[in-house]
Design a protein around this motif. Structure first.
Motif, PDB file in Angstrom:
ATOM      1  N   SER A 198       0.931  -1.114   0.084  1.00  0.00           N
ATOM      2  CA  SER A 198       0.234  -0.094   0.017  1.00  0.00           C
ATOM      3  C   SER A 198       0.907   1.055  -0.132  1.00  0.00           C
ATOM      4  O   SER A 198       1.934   1.069   0.437  1.00  0.00           O
ATOM      5  N   GLY A 225      -3.563  -0.971  -2.279  1.00  0.00           N
ATOM      6  CA  GLY A 225      -4.123  -0.109  -1.500  1.00  0.00           C
ATOM      7  C   GLY A 225      -3.442   1.190  -1.917  1.00  0.00           C
ATOM      8  O   GLY A 225      -2.230   1.560  -1.608  1.00  0.00           O
ATOM      9  N   PRO A 232      -5.788   5.893   6.713  1.00  0.00           N
ATOM     10  CA  PRO A 232      -6.295   4.588   5.876  1.00  0.00           C
ATOM     11  C   PRO A 232      -5.551   3.445   5.387  1.00  0.00           C
ATOM     12  O   PRO A 232      -5.462   2.654   5.500  1.00  0.00           O
ATOM     13  N   HIS A 236      -5.160  -0.261   6.536  1.00  0.00           N
ATOM     14  CA  HIS A 236      -5.112  -1.270   5.981  1.00  0.00           C
ATOM     15  C   HIS A 236      -4.064  -2.154   5.902  1.00  0.00           C
ATOM     16  O   HIS A 236      -4.165  -3.566   5.839  1.00  0.00           O
ATOM     17  N   LEU A 241      -3.858  -6.643   5.058  1.00  0.00           N
ATOM     18  CA  LEU A 241      -3.995  -6.395   3.593  1.00  0.00           C
ATOM     19  C   LEU A 241      -2.898  -6.117   2.853  1.00  0.00           C
ATOM     20  O   LEU A 241      -3.106  -6.246   1.420  1.00  0.00           O
ATOM     21  N   SER A 242      -1.989  -5.509   3.655  1.00  0.00           N
ATOM     22  CA  SER A 242      -0.883  -5.123   2.812  1.00  0.00           C
ATOM     23  C   SER A 242       0.492  -4.819   3.809  1.00  0.00           C
ATOM     24  O   SER A 242       0.260  -4.882   4.883  1.00  0.00           O
TER      25      SER A 242
END
Length: 297
Positions: A198, A225, A232, A236, A241-242
């Motif tokens: 991200s 992302g 944010p 994330h 997620l990253s």
């Protein structure tokens, strides 16, 4: 007589390039900006700019006038500040006036606001305004006269006699993962080539950092992302997620993430940049000292 207001518009034009952008920055209509720049040309008696597509490009005469304009405008600010400061000597000789600080997000969160809070408690006649700026935008904004102090972290800039830098702190770049990560110790970025990454939006300092550093490690980051701010982005990463790269100052402890130093360390040097022509202003130098003290903590 040259009008200082029109000189400010010309200085903005050099950095922004279009009448519309200058109008937005100065909160004027484009027609007013065009009219005033035309008046300035007539006052000077020389052609100051020429059209290059949709942009206006300064002529050599225009560029020379901008260099003088910045010194003139800073001297006017210094004269005003000195008069206010001398008047304030009746109240103890404290620095007075208004100083505009531009700073990147993590600096604002970690030490800039703290410095301004301290200054407010110590100097009743000193006002410090804060503007959030990406590191890539801070020095250009300083040159255009949009801020008086730029807290920035751009290493490798060519020497510029018009800008003076005061070191504030060093900030290591770290790999940030979810708190559940089993990694430990300094990490090799190549080991994370298959992870989802991200970043902030393209054009930001951190986006450029991630792309450049991952490419140096031999791979193109798979960006799953892209965010406009750190909040944010860290959420994330917290969700697993990253992974991402961030300066340590940007790793907000409110998020459950882990930070790892890089096997090949990356350090950014945070400085307070001021225009050399305004560095001696008591209010400006007081703000720079306060920033250095707050950053050292």
């Amino acid at each position: 007589m040259l009008d200082p207001w029109r000189l400010r518009l010309l200085s903005l034009l050099e950095g922004l390039g279009t009448v519309r952008a200058v109008a937005e920055a100065a909160r004027l209509s484009p027609s007013t900006v065009s009219q005033q720049l035309g008046v300035l040309e007539r006052e000077v008696g020389a052609r100051l700019f020429e059209r290059a597509g949709r942009r206006l490009r300064l002529t050599p005469a225009g560029a020379a006038l901008v260099r003088h304009a910045r010194v003139i405008l800073d001297q006017m600010d210094a004269a005003r500040a000195e008069a206010v400061t001398l008047d304030s000597e009746l109240a103890g000789g404290e620095p007075a006036g208004r100083v505009r600080v531009g700073a990147f997000t993590s600096a604002v969160n970690t030490f800039v606001i703290a410095a301004v809070r301290t200054l407010r408690s110590q100097y009743s006649r000193l006002r410090v305004d804060i503007r959030e700026l990406d590191p890539l935008d801070s020095v250009p904004a300083l040159r255009r006269g949009e801020c008086d102090v730029a807290v920035t972290a751009l290493d490798g800039l060519p020497p510029d006699p018009d800008v003076t830098h005061t070191p504030l702190t060093d900030d290591a770049v770290v790999l940030v993962t979810a708190a559940s990560s089993a990694d430990s110790g300094p990490v090799d970025l190549a080991d994370f080539r298959d992870h989802v990454w991200s970043a902030e939006v393209p054009g930001s300092w951190t986006h450029e950092l991630i792309v450049r550093t991952c490419r140096r490690a031999g791979f193109e980051p798979d960006l799953g992302g892209v965010f406009a701010s750190y909040g944010p982005l860290l959420a994330h990463v917290e969700a697993g997620l990253s992974v991402t790269l961030l300066p340590e100052l940007a790793v907000d402890p409110r998020y459950r993430v882990r930070s790892f130093p890089l096997r090949e360390p990356l350090i950014r040097h945070v400085t307070a940049a001021v225009r050399s022509s305004s560095a001696a202003r008591p209010a400006v130098s007081t703000v720079v000292r306060a920033l250095a003290t707050a950053a050292s903590r």
